[in-house]
Write an enzyme that holds these catalytic residues in place. Structure first.
Site: not given
Length: 287
Positions: A94, A169, A237
């Protein structure tokens, strides 16, 4: 087909085990010791991403951060320096949608096909081969690798051009961020009001409040199991990328901002290496 896999962490390890059932797999990770189990199952160790790329025509990468992705592909010993024309690279990390687009264009210049394919489902989905895989890139290339993706994924969707998988995502992580806050607050409320949280979970997980987080992660919370299916520091993150992309598009998403603040609070009390369900510990002092 000889497959390469870079990054054999919590999820990557299980994915490689699925791939090994059907294909020879060459692997690289920063710490060889962590890959010993996979080597014992027949995986072939490579010393650098470049040496792996010189051997394999289908390469998966699953590393931590956007800068790690950049290094693996474009660094001195990176994939792009050794991969043959026609190689297909699938990044399961990701990372930033803009990076996926950049790698797609750089790969195209070298005759290398790039697919961005972040996954969801955590350690359980990886072990069971039931991950959700969100893909972007050339559709014809996606169709070519679909049988391999089906070895470790059960919900595999092509979303469009390069970067589309990463944007999807981000939508996934936005939902998880707010949902995990709701799960933790619901359990905190149940305990504080004197209810049996196991019974509460049995009631609400089958109703309108039902979710993957409630069914799979809330039971871990009640058992005091905070080991990672997905690390908090990686989730932070992801939420930061989602917030950055949202602001770039002119969106105000207060739920996303609050979720990020909550997980940053979890990080400040030493939970970075725990799973996302450890957010519950932020609420414990209220019970």
């Amino acid at each position: 087909m000889k497959i390469g896999f870079i990054g054999t962490g919590v999820m990557g390890k299980s994915i490689v085990l699925h791939l090994l059932k059907e294909h020879p797999v060459h692997i690289f990770t920063r710490t060889k010791q962590k890959a010993e189990e996979l080597i014992s199952h027949g995986a072939v160790w490579e010393d650098t991403p470049a040496s792996l790329a010189s051997e394999c025509r289908l390469i998966f990468t699953m590393v931590g951060y956007s800068e790690d992705v950049q290094q693996v592909y474009s660094g001195e010993n990176g994939i792009f320096n050794a991969a043959s024309e026609g190689t297909i690279c699938v990044d399961l990390t990701t990372s930033k949608p803009g990076l996926a687009i950049d790698l797609f264009e750089k790969g195209k210049d070298k005759g290398i096909h790039m697919i961005d394919a972040p996954v969801s489902g955590g350690d359980t989905g990886a072990k069971n081969g039931t991950l959700s895989i969100m893909t972007g890139g050339e559709e014809a290339v996606f169709e070519q690798i679909l049988p391999v993706l089906e070895l470790f994924g059960s919900n595999i969707v092509y979303h469009g051009e390069a970067g589309s998988g990463q944007h999807t995502k981000m939508s996934n992580q936005i939902v998880i961020g707010s949902t995990m806050m709701g799960v933790c607050e619901a359990l905190t409320y149940a305990v504080k009001s004197g209810l049996d949280p196991e019974k509460v979970l049995a009631s609400i997980s089958q109703g309108a409040a039902g979710s993957w987080s409630l069914s799979h992660l809330a039971p871990r919370i009640l058992k005091g199991d905070y080991e990672p299916g997905f690390y908090i520091h990686h989730f932070i993150k992801d939420l930061k990328i989602a917030l950055e992309e949202s602001k770039r598009m002119g969106l105000a998403l207060p739920g996303l901002e609050l979720a990020l603040k909550s997980y940053e609070q979890a990080q400040t009390i030493g939970l970075s290496e725990k799973g996302t369900q450890a957010l519950f510990k932020v609420y414990e002092d209220q019970m």
